[in-house]
Write a protein that holds these residues in place. Structure first.
Motif, PDB file in Angstrom:
ATOM      1  N   PHE A  31       0.840  -1.205   0.000  1.00 42.59           N
ATOM      2  CA  PHE A  31       0.000   0.000   0.000  1.00 42.59           C
ATOM      3  C   PHE A  31       0.873   1.252   0.000  1.00 42.59           C
ATOM      4  O   PHE A  31       0.576   2.237  -0.687  1.00 42.59           O
ATOM      5  N   ARG A  32       1.941   1.209   0.787  1.00 44.54           N
ATOM      6  CA  ARG A  32       2.811   2.380   0.884  1.00 44.54           C
ATOM      7  C   ARG A  32       3.496   2.664  -0.450  1.00 44.54           C
ATOM      8  O   ARG A  32       3.629   3.835  -0.853  1.00 44.54           O
ATOM      9  N   ALA A  33       3.925   1.614  -1.130  1.00 43.52           N
ATOM     10  CA  ALA A  33       4.594   1.806  -2.422  1.00 43.52           C
ATOM     11  C   ALA A  33       3.660   2.475  -3.426  1.00 43.52           C
ATOM     12  O   ALA A  33       4.050   3.397  -4.154  1.00 43.52           O
ATOM     13  N   VAL A  34       2.416   2.020  -3.475  1.00 41.79           N
ATOM     14  CA  VAL A  34       1.432   2.620  -4.390  1.00 41.79           C
ATOM     15  C   VAL A  34       1.209   4.087  -4.039  1.00 41.79           C
ATOM     16  O   VAL A  34       1.166   4.955  -4.914  1.00 41.79           O
ATOM     17  N   GLU A  35       1.081   4.384  -2.739  1.00 46.94           N
ATOM     18  CA  GLU A  35       0.845   5.753  -2.301  1.00 46.94           C
ATOM     19  C   GLU A  35       2.011   6.669  -2.681  1.00 46.94           C
ATOM     20  O   GLU A  35       1.802   7.793  -3.155  1.00 46.94           O
ATOM     21  N   ILE A  36       3.228   6.192  -2.490  1.00 50.43           N
ATOM     22  CA  ILE A  36       4.406   7.002  -2.850  1.00 50.43           C
ATOM     23  C   ILE A  36       4.422   7.268  -4.348  1.00 50.43           C
ATOM     24  O   ILE A  36       4.673   8.400  -4.806  1.00 50.43           O
ATOM     25  N   LEU A  37       4.143   6.245  -5.149  1.00 51.25           N
ATOM     26  CA  LEU A  37       4.147   6.425  -6.604  1.00 51.25           C
ATOM     27  C   LEU A  37       3.085   7.433  -7.047  1.00 51.25           C
ATOM     28  O   LEU A  37       3.269   8.136  -8.043  1.00 51.25           O
ATOM     29  N   LYS A  38       1.989   7.507  -6.306  1.00 52.71           N
ATOM     30  CA  LYS A  38       0.922   8.459  -6.654  1.00 52.71           C
ATOM     31  C   LYS A  38       1.257   9.891  -6.241  1.00 52.71           C
ATOM     32  O   LYS A  38       0.785  10.841  -6.872  1.00 52.71           O
ATOM     33  N   THR A  39       2.072  10.052  -5.201  1.00 53.97           N
ATOM     34  CA  THR A  39       2.274  11.395  -4.642  1.00 53.97           C
ATOM     35  C   THR A  39       3.585  12.061  -5.056  1.00 53.97           C
ATOM     36  O   THR A  39       3.717  13.271  -4.903  1.00 53.97           O
ATOM     37  N   VAL A  40       4.553  11.305  -5.557  1.00 53.45           N
ATOM     38  CA  VAL A  40       5.805  11.952  -5.994  1.00 53.45           C
ATOM     39  C   VAL A  40       5.557  12.730  -7.277  1.00 53.45           C
ATOM     40  O   VAL A  40       4.530  12.566  -7.949  1.00 53.45           O
ATOM     41  N   ASP A  41       6.524  13.568  -7.624  1.00 49.87           N
ATOM     42  CA  ASP A  41       6.388  14.383  -8.837  1.00 49.87           C
ATOM     43  C   ASP A  41       6.747  13.601 -10.100  1.00 49.87           C
ATOM     44  O   ASP A  41       6.141  13.807 -11.151  1.00 49.87           O
ATOM     45  N   PHE A  42       7.743  12.721  -9.979  1.00 50.95           N
ATOM     46  CA  PHE A  42       8.170  11.922 -11.131  1.00 50.95           C
ATOM     47  C   PHE A  42       8.582  10.528 -10.672  1.00 50.95           C
ATOM     48  O   PHE A  42       9.043  10.336  -9.543  1.00 50.95           O
ATOM     49  N   ILE A  43       8.441   9.570 -11.597  1.00 54.00           N
ATOM     50  CA  ILE A  43       8.914   8.200 -11.356  1.00 54.00           C
ATOM     51  C   ILE A  43      10.041   7.909 -12.338  1.00 54.00           C
ATOM     52  O   ILE A  43       9.861   8.013 -13.559  1.00 54.00           O
ATOM     53  N   CYS A  44      11.215   7.568 -11.798  1.00 53.17           N
ATOM     54  CA  CYS A  44      12.367   7.212 -12.634  1.00 53.17           C
ATOM     55  C   CYS A  44      12.312   5.707 -12.877  1.00 53.17           C
ATOM     56  O   CYS A  44      12.506   4.915 -11.949  1.00 53.17           O
ATOM     57  N   ALA A  45      12.045   5.298 -14.102  1.00 52.39           N
ATOM     58  CA  ALA A  45      11.785   3.892 -14.406  1.00 52.39           C
ATOM     59  C   ALA A  45      12.863   3.306 -15.308  1.00 52.39           C
ATOM     60  O   ALA A  45      13.320   3.942 -16.259  1.00 52.39           O
ATOM     61  N   GLU A  46      13.232   2.068 -15.009  1.00 47.25           N
ATOM     62  CA  GLU A  46      14.225   1.353 -15.822  1.00 47.25           C
ATOM     63  C   GLU A  46      13.684   1.123 -17.237  1.00 47.25           C
ATOM     64  O   GLU A  46      14.394   1.281 -18.218  1.00 47.25           O
TER      65      GLU A  46
END
Length: 290
Positions: A31-46
């Motif tokens: 749940f925490r991982a999903v919440e962080i991904l929703k609230t950060v400004d950008f996701i750095c993805a491989e």
């Protein structure tokens, strides 16, 4: 020295979050991982396509930034600029924990050097997950990741690790597992190992037994999917060998293939088996006493 109080001090920059992703089963996302991904400004993805599937599943619409081993050097300065501006970033790999076998570690080091907060979330890790169900001692253990691909370099690597008492964890391609086990058998002997494939997925499988037993099994049942090899540590029970009982030319040849010069290889083999260096030299060069 640097002290980071992740949640107890006012932030002057953005935060770099290291967010683990599932290694196969999407239900392993926290749940925490999903919440962080929703609230950060950008996701750095491989791989933005791969991560895009994950984000769509969890209804995350945060913008992605491509960040992988081929562009990390040029992207890190831009990512640091975003963090300095107060933007928060989540760094993810295609599967499992960031910084393990991907460029995340370089970004972490750069952020720490700039005194930017780095916060890691707990989550899926293939090596540890496989280890605790392997049946082999879970601690102490050593995680090595991917092995050298060339046979000579791999055997040389094993020669240096064969006396380690820790359980050893390796990642390996299903197409190379048999060859790797053959090299392992030649150097370590017939130790207990566990080969794990398709971890957390529908065809998850643990193969537990001696190296020779696993080799016989996979000859009849070819491997498919992502694989790990867990190897029992050295237990001190192997008998010491005399120079005549050791295949000196082969051992020296393996060390040379691994990058050592002949004299260095001779010295290494002599030290490994507790033999006289002159005796190893003579056996390698087939010099017979008068």
């Amino acid at each position: 020295m640097q002290v980071q109080k992740s949640f107890k001090e006012e932030k002057v920059t953005g935060t770099l979050y290291l967010v683990p992703t599932p290694i196969g089963n999407l239900q392993d996302m926290t749940f925490r991982a999903v919440e962080i991904l929703k609230t950060v400004d950008f996701i750095c993805a491989e791989d933005t396509r791969n991560t895009g599937v994950l984000l769509k599943h969890f209804e995350v619409d945060t913008k992605q930034i491509s960040f992988h081993e081929h562009n990390a050097f040029e992207k890190i300065p831009d990512l640091l600029d975003l963090l300095r501006e107060g933007k928060s970033l989540a760094q993810v790999s295609d599967a499992g924990m960031p910084s393990i076998s991907d460029p995340g570690h370089d970004l972490v080091k750069a952020a720490i050097a700039e005194e930017i907060q780095v916060v890691a979330l707990p989550g899926a890790s293939a090596g540890i997950t496989a280890l605790i169900a392997s049946g082999l001692a879970p601690q102490p253990h050593v995680f090595y990741g991917f092995l050298p691909r060339k046979s000579g370099q791999q055997r040389s690597f094993f020669e240096k690790k064969k006396s380690y008492p820790e359980t050893q964890i390796f990642y390996e391609s299903p197409y190379r597992v048999a060859d790797t086990l053959e090299n392992l058998l030649a150097v370590y002997g017939d130790r207990q190992v566990t080969v794990v494939r398709e971890l957390t997925k529908l065809y998850e499988e643990y193969q537990r037994g001696s190296v020779s037993e696993i080799l016989a099994y996979i000859e009849e049942n070819p491997l498919k999917g992502e694989c790990l090899i867990i190897v029992a540590g050295y237990d001190g029970q192997e008998e010491s060998l005399s120079a005549e009982e050791v295949d000196i030319p082969s051992r020296v040849a393996v060390a040379i293939a691994g990058g050592l010069k002949p004299n260095q290889a001779i010295k290494q083999v002599a030290k490994e088996f507790g033999l006289n260096r002159q005796e190893v030299y003579a056996l390698y060069h087939n010099i017979k006493e008068d």
